[in-house]
Write a protein that holds these residues in place. Structure first.
Motif, short mmCIF file in Angstrom:
data_model
loop_
_atom_site.label_atom_id
_atom_site.label_comp_id
_atom_site.label_asym_id
_atom_site.label_seq_id
_atom_site.Cartn_x
_atom_site.Cartn_y
_atom_site.Cartn_z
N VAL A 166 0.81 -1.22 0.00
CA VAL A 166 0.00 0.00 0.00
C VAL A 166 0.83 1.25 0.00
CG1 VAL A 166 -1.86 -1.20 1.18
CG2 VAL A 166 -0.18 0.04 2.53
N GLY A 167 2.12 1.16 0.33
CA GLY A 167 2.96 2.35 0.39
C GLY A 167 2.77 3.10 1.69
N LYS A 168 3.58 4.12 1.87
CA LYS A 168 3.52 4.91 3.09
C LYS A 168 2.34 5.86 3.02
CE LYS A 168 6.53 7.52 6.19
NZ LYS A 168 7.88 8.13 6.37
N PRO A 169 1.59 6.05 4.13
CA PRO A 169 0.46 6.97 4.12
C PRO A 169 0.87 8.38 3.72
CG PRO A 169 0.43 5.63 6.11
CD PRO A 169 1.74 5.36 5.43
N VAL A 170 0.03 9.00 2.90
CA VAL A 170 0.31 10.33 2.40
C VAL A 170 -0.38 11.36 3.29
CG1 VAL A 170 0.09 11.89 0.43
CG2 VAL A 170 0.51 9.45 0.06
N ASP A 171 0.36 12.38 3.67
CA ASP A 171 -0.20 13.47 4.46
C ASP A 171 -0.90 14.43 3.51
OD1 ASP A 171 -0.91 15.29 6.32
OD2 ASP A 171 1.12 15.85 6.94
N VAL A 172 -2.21 14.24 3.34
CA VAL A 172 -2.96 15.06 2.38
C VAL A 172 -3.03 16.50 2.83
CG1 VAL A 172 -5.18 15.30 1.22
CG2 VAL A 172 -4.30 13.03 1.75
N GLU A 173 -3.14 16.71 4.14
CA GLU A 173 -3.27 18.07 4.65
C GLU A 173 -2.05 18.92 4.32
OE1 GLU A 173 -4.14 20.35 8.92
OE2 GLU A 173 -3.99 18.17 8.81
N SER A 174 -0.86 18.30 4.44
CA SER A 174 0.36 19.05 4.14
C SER A 174 0.47 19.42 2.67
CB SER A 174 1.58 18.23 4.55
OG SER A 174 1.66 17.03 3.79
N GLN A 175 -0.20 18.65 1.79
CA GLN A 175 -0.18 18.96 0.37
C GLN A 175 -1.25 19.99 0.00
OE1 GLN A 175 -0.43 15.35 -1.89
NE2 GLN A 175 1.49 14.53 -1.09
N ILE A 176 -2.38 19.96 0.70
CA ILE A 176 -3.46 20.88 0.39
C ILE A 176 -3.17 22.28 0.94
CG2 ILE A 176 -5.91 21.36 0.80
CD1 ILE A 176 -6.40 18.39 0.77
N ARG A 177 -2.50 22.36 2.09
CA ARG A 177 -2.28 23.63 2.74
C ARG A 177 -1.53 24.64 1.87
NH1 ARG A 177 0.11 22.87 8.51
NH2 ARG A 177 -1.83 21.67 8.59
N PRO A 178 -0.41 24.27 1.20
CA PRO A 178 0.27 25.26 0.35
C PRO A 178 -0.60 25.74 -0.80
CG PRO A 178 1.72 23.42 0.83
CD PRO A 178 0.36 23.03 1.29
N VAL A 179 -1.42 24.84 -1.36
CA VAL A 179 -2.30 25.25 -2.46
C VAL A 179 -3.33 26.24 -1.96
CG1 VAL A 179 -3.94 24.41 -4.16
CG2 VAL A 179 -1.93 23.05 -3.61
N ALA A 180 -3.89 25.99 -0.77
CA ALA A 180 -4.88 26.91 -0.21
C ALA A 180 -4.25 28.27 0.11
CB ALA A 180 -5.50 26.31 1.05
N GLN A 181 -3.03 28.25 0.62
CA GLN A 181 -2.36 29.51 0.90
C GLN A 181 -2.10 30.29 -0.39
OE1 GLN A 181 1.16 28.46 3.08
NE2 GLN A 181 0.06 28.07 5.00
N GLN A 182 -1.70 29.59 -1.44
CA GLN A 182 -1.45 30.26 -2.72
C GLN A 182 -2.72 30.86 -3.28
OE1 GLN A 182 0.34 27.72 -5.61
NE2 GLN A 182 0.68 29.36 -7.11
N GLU A 183 -3.83 30.13 -3.18
CA GLU A 183 -5.11 30.67 -3.65
C GLU A 183 -5.53 31.88 -2.84
OE1 GLU A 183 -7.84 27.48 -3.48
OE2 GLU A 183 -7.06 26.45 -5.26
N GLN A 185 -3.52 34.00 -1.32
CA GLN A 185 -2.68 35.12 -1.73
C GLN A 185 -3.14 35.71 -3.06
OE1 GLN A 185 1.31 33.60 -1.76
NE2 GLN A 185 1.45 33.47 0.48
N GLN A 186 -3.54 34.85 -3.98
CA GLN A 186 -4.02 35.34 -5.27
C GLN A 186 -5.31 36.14 -5.11
OE1 GLN A 186 -4.38 31.89 -7.76
NE2 GLN A 186 -2.16 31.67 -8.07
N LYS A 187 -6.21 35.67 -4.24
CA LYS A 187 -7.44 36.41 -4.01
C LYS A 187 -7.16 37.76 -3.35
CE LYS A 187 -10.47 32.38 -3.61
NZ LYS A 187 -11.37 31.60 -2.72
N GLY A 188 -6.22 37.76 -2.39
CA GLY A 188 -5.86 39.01 -1.74
C GLY A 188 -5.25 40.00 -2.72
N GLN A 189 -4.41 39.50 -3.62
CA GLN A 189 -3.81 40.38 -4.63
C GLN A 189 -4.87 40.91 -5.59
OE1 GLN A 189 -0.64 41.30 -4.60
NE2 GLN A 189 -0.94 42.63 -6.40
N GLN A 190 -5.84 40.08 -5.92
CA GLN A 190 -6.91 40.52 -6.81
C GLN A 190 -7.75 41.61 -6.16
OE1 GLN A 190 -7.29 39.49 -9.93
NE2 GLN A 190 -9.01 40.89 -10.23
N LYS A 191 -8.04 41.46 -4.86
CA LYS A 191 -8.79 42.50 -4.16
C LYS A 191 -8.01 43.80 -4.11
CE LYS A 191 -11.47 39.39 -1.19
NZ LYS A 191 -11.74 38.98 0.22
#
Length: 204
Positions: A166-183, A185-191
Motif C-alpha cells: 500500500v505504500g507509506k500513508p500520504v499526508d494530504v493536509e500538508s499537500q493541500i495547505r500550500p495550495v490553499a495559501q497560494q489561492e 494570496q491570489q485572491k488578496g492580490q486581486q482585491k
C-alpha cells in the motif's frame, strides 16, 4: 473381471468430467464468496495472516535476541505512522521513547522486569490490531511473553510487506495547505488590484 474394469473406467471418466465442470463452478463460487468476505477490515497479507511464521529467523529477530529490539521496533512505529494500544497512543513523534520501552520488553533477559514485559505485550496487541491480523489476543500475549524476539521478527516482516503493498500513508493536509495559501494570496492580490482600480477611477 472385464465388466468390473469397464464399469470402474466409466465411473472414473464420469467423475473426472464432472469434476472439471464442478471444480470450475466450485472455484468460481469460492472466488465470489472470497471476494464478498474481503472488505476494508481485511488484512492485505493473505486474508488476515502473518507474512511469515513466528519461528522464521530474520535480522530483526536476532537483533531482539541480543537486546537491540529497539531498532526494528523504531522502524515499525515509523512505517505504521503510529497506532492505538491499551492505555496509550503510539506516535512517531515519541518513537524514540517508545522503541526503548518496547525494545527492552522484547529482550529475554528483561523478562524478570514485569513492567517492560507488560508494555511489550500492549505494543504487540496494538500492532496486531493495526495490521488487521486475525489472531486471538491470548495467542498474541503468549507469543509476546514466551518468544518476544521471534514475535518481533514476525511483526516486522508483516509491517514491511504491507508497506510494500500500500505504500507509506500520504499526508494530504500538508499537500493541500500550500495550495490553499497560494489561492488565498491570489485572491488578496486581486482585491488589492480592484481597490486600486476603483481609486484611480474616482480620481479621474
Amino acid at each position: 473381471m472385464q465388466m468390473f474394469s469397464s464399469v470402474a473406467s466409466k465411473a472414473l471418466s464420469g467423475s473426472m468430467g464432472g469434476g472439471k465442470g464442478g471444480g470450475s463452478r466450485g472455484g468460481q463460487h469460492n472466488n465470489q464468496s472470497g471476494r464478498g468476505q474481503v472488505n476494508e477490515k481485511t488484512s492485505l497479507i493473505q486474508q488476515n495472516e502473518w507474512a511469515t511464521g513466528v519461528c522464521s529467523c530474520s535480522q530483526p529477530c536476532w537483533l531482539a535476541c541480543f537486546g537491540c529490539g529497539c531498532i526494528p521496533v523504531y522502524q515499525m512505529i515509523n512505517d505504521t505512522e503510529g497506532f492505538d494500544t491499551y492505555c496509550m497512543t503510539v506516535t512517531t513523534t515519541d518513537s524514540v521513547l517508545f522503541c526503548i520501552i518496547f525494545g527492552l520488553g522484547s529482550f529475554w533477559l528483561f523478562d524478570w522486569s514485569v513492567i517492560f514485559l507488560i508494555f511489550f505485550v500492549f505494543f504487540a496487541i496494538g500492532l496486531t490490531g493495526h495490521l488487521r491480523v486475525k489472531e486471538e489476543s491470548c495467542v498474541t500475549v503468549m507469543k509476546a511473553i514466551l518468544c518476544g524476539p521471534c514475535f518481533v521478527g514476525q511483526m516486522f516482516a508483516t509491517v514491511k510487506k504491507q508497506k510494500e503493498l500500500v505504500g507509506k500513508p500520504v499526508d494530504v493536509e500538508s499537500q493541500i495547505r500550500p495550495v490553499a495559501q497560494q489561492e488565498g494570496q491570489q485572491k488578496g492580490q486581486q482585491k488589492t488590484d480592484d481597490r486600486m482600480d476603483q481609486q484611480e477611477g474616482q480620481q479621474k
